[in-house]
Design an enzyme around this catalytic site. Structure first.
Site, mmCIF file in Angstrom:
data_model
loop_
_atom_site.group_PDB
_atom_site.id
_atom_site.type_symbol
_atom_site.label_atom_id
_atom_site.label_comp_id
_atom_site.label_asym_id
_atom_site.label_seq_id
_atom_site.Cartn_x
_atom_site.Cartn_y
_atom_site.Cartn_z
ATOM 1 C CB CYS A 158 -0.899 0.067 1.231
ATOM 2 S SG CYS A 158 -2.071 -1.268 1.388
ATOM 3 C CG HIS B 280 -1.001 -5.407 -0.680
ATOM 4 N ND1 HIS B 280 -1.496 -4.194 -0.264
ATOM 5 C CD2 HIS B 280 -0.703 -5.265 -1.998
ATOM 6 C CE1 HIS B 280 -1.468 -3.351 -1.271
ATOM 7 N NE2 HIS B 280 -1.007 -3.966 -2.329
ATOM 8 C CE LYS C 203 -10.557 -5.130 -6.889
ATOM 9 N NZ LYS C 203 -10.293 -4.380 -5.654
HETATM 10 ZN ZN LIG Z 1 -1.388 -3.382 1.698
#
Ligand SMILES: [Zn+2]
Length: 480
Positions: free
Chosen positions: A132, A149, A298
């Site tokens: 991020c 993540h 998605k």
């Molecule tokens: Zn992340």
């Protein structure tokens, strides 16, 4: 419109190959740019794209690939350039954040914010997700891992510079209040308001020892820019910030396109930075939808529903993919990418409707030996009807409603096909003058269909225009 028009995409991060979401954003921006270049003259439109080339992720990825960082970013930046070429994205500027010019101007931007009292230094410790590129809070963690993540964040304790984002809440809320149509789709306005209302000061630098690949903070060689703070400044630097004040005044502010995960950065952080540096707020924020997998979910590698723009291009050609992304995918809401829809839409709108009409009109005008393309000699009623559909399509383009504009053009072609079926210019009982009138009317309509489709499928339209002018029979769109 008396001012020049500036349009920019976001800059994709160069740690991976271009994906279908990039394709959507780039071709949308290209279409808007092309439409306004036709309308205002190409010298009055400036279209910026580029690549975001700093940050920890890139630093680590380059190491993984055993490449020098500059070589790594050169390689991926070139992939995006090739991608633009492949999808006929005709930009005026391909902006790269690893250039010396960008470094210098971004530092200028920093100084402006600092002079305005919006930057301060503070000790900060917390959990940092490299994926991020930011500190994440305990609340955001899922099973101790970053939800985006799936990795465990690193603990970090460092002194960083902060930007007084919280000081711009009222300013931005007032700006939205006096410009309620600044953001498209308007349905996102409430979300943006709540992002702004909750805005806290943000860290905008990192220790150089943790991140050697970044822009040096003015007068503090131990610190480098937080990647977002540096990348966002590109939108203003691309049109002269830090180098050419006159040029900046000519082009700024502009239209910004971005994806659904980017509202906070475009609508809140960047807008506060602009206000801090004494620049006008962005003229228009366009948040496009997300391209979903054909299952409506998605896209993700785990689900196996990822669609590659390169595969699609190889299979159907760039313009067919462009046509579907711009006409079949909703401009402002999430929609699934379905190949069967692509095929159906191409066959019905381009092959059967537009292409068929073009072919019939050229063919008949040749066999009946009549004159067409005399646009000052079109029947009044017919012209009124065609012009009103044209005005509707243009007004949709003016509001950046690409898919709806495309639908209007399809209606125009459909009107032409119904007209030819009703008037039967092949009927032997008609006089030559009558046939000529019908086909000339239709050539007027076709000329408009071609010009309205040009921003979406430029190459096919240029072929269509030539065929109509030279009255040369062609099959422009072979059925799939
Ligand atoms: Zn992340």
């Amino acid at each position: 419109m008396d001012k020049k028009l500036y349009i920019t995409t976001t800059l994709p991060y160069v740690n991976a190959e271009p994906h279908i979401g990039h394709a959507l954003e780039f071709v949308q921006a290209d279409t808007i740019s092309r439409y306004f270049k036709i309308k205002l003259g190409s010298e009055n439109v400036f279209f910026n794209v580029g690549t975001d080339e700093h940050g920890q992720k890139i630093f680590r990825k380059a190491k993984e690939e055993c490449l020098e960082i500059q070589d790594f970013v050169d390689k991926y930046s070139q992939r995006f350039k090739d991608f633009c070429k492949l999808f006929l994205v005709e930009y005026d500027s391909f902006y790269r954040t690893s250039t010396k010019e960008h470094h210098k101007a971004a530092q200028e931007f920093w100084k402006k914010c600092q002079d305005n009292g919006d930057i301060y230094k503070k000790r900060y410790s917390g959990r940092y997700c490299v994926g991020c590129e930011r500190f994440i809070t305990e609340k955001e963690l899922v099973d101790g891992k970053c939800p985006d993540h799936g990795t465990e964040p690193e603990f970090r304790d460092e002194e960083n510079y902060f930007f007084k984002l919280s000081g711009y809440r009222d300013h931005l809320l007032n700006w939205l209040k006096s410009n309620p149509d600044i953001l498209k789709p308007v349905s996102k306005l409430e979300e943006l308001k709540s992002i702004i209302s909750e805005a806290e000061d943000i860290s905008i630098s990192r220790l150089r020892e943790n991140l050697p690949w970044g822009i040096e903070v003015p007068n503090d060689p131990e610190q480098v820019f937080y990647v977002w703070f540096d990348a966002l400044t590109n939108y203003a630097i691309a049109v002269g910030f830090g180098s050419d004040e006159k040029r900046l005044n000519e082009w700024w502010p502009g239209i910004q396109l971005f994806g659904p995960d980017n509202l906070r950065f475009q609508g809140c952080i960047w807008q506060s930075m602009l206000a801090s540096a004494g620049l006008s707020q962005t003229a228009k924020l366009l948040e496009h939808g997300m391209v979903l997998g054909s299952d409506g979910r998605k896209m993700s590698k785990t689900l196996g529903n990822v669609i590659s723009p390169f595969d699609q291009e190889e299979k159907y050609g760039a313009e067919v993919v462009r046509f579907y992304l711009l006409s079949g995918i909703s401009t402002y809401s999430d929609s699934p990418y379905k190949e069967e829809d692509l095929v159906n839409m191409y066959n019905s709108r381009l092959a059967n409707n537009f292409g068929n009409l073009l072919n019939r009109v050229i063919h008949l005008s040749n066999t009946k030996e009549v004159n067409i393309n005399r646009y000052d000699d079109v029947e009044e009623d017919f012209k009124t009807k065609v012009d009103s559909l044209k005005d509707e399509a243009e007004s949709l383009y003016d509001q950046y409603e690409i898919a709806l504009a495309s639908e209007k053009v399809d209606m125009l072609a459909d009107f032409g096909n119904k007209y030819i079926t009703e008037k039967e210019p092949w009927n032997k009982n008609l006089t030559k003058e009558e046939v000529e009138k019908i086909l000339n009317n239709l050539s007027y309509l076709l000329n408009i269909v071609i010009s309205l489709y040009t921003p979406i499928i430029p190459n096919s339209c240029s072929k269509a225009s030539k065929a109509l002018n030279d009255r040369e029979s062609i099959i422009l769109f072979n059925k799939i």
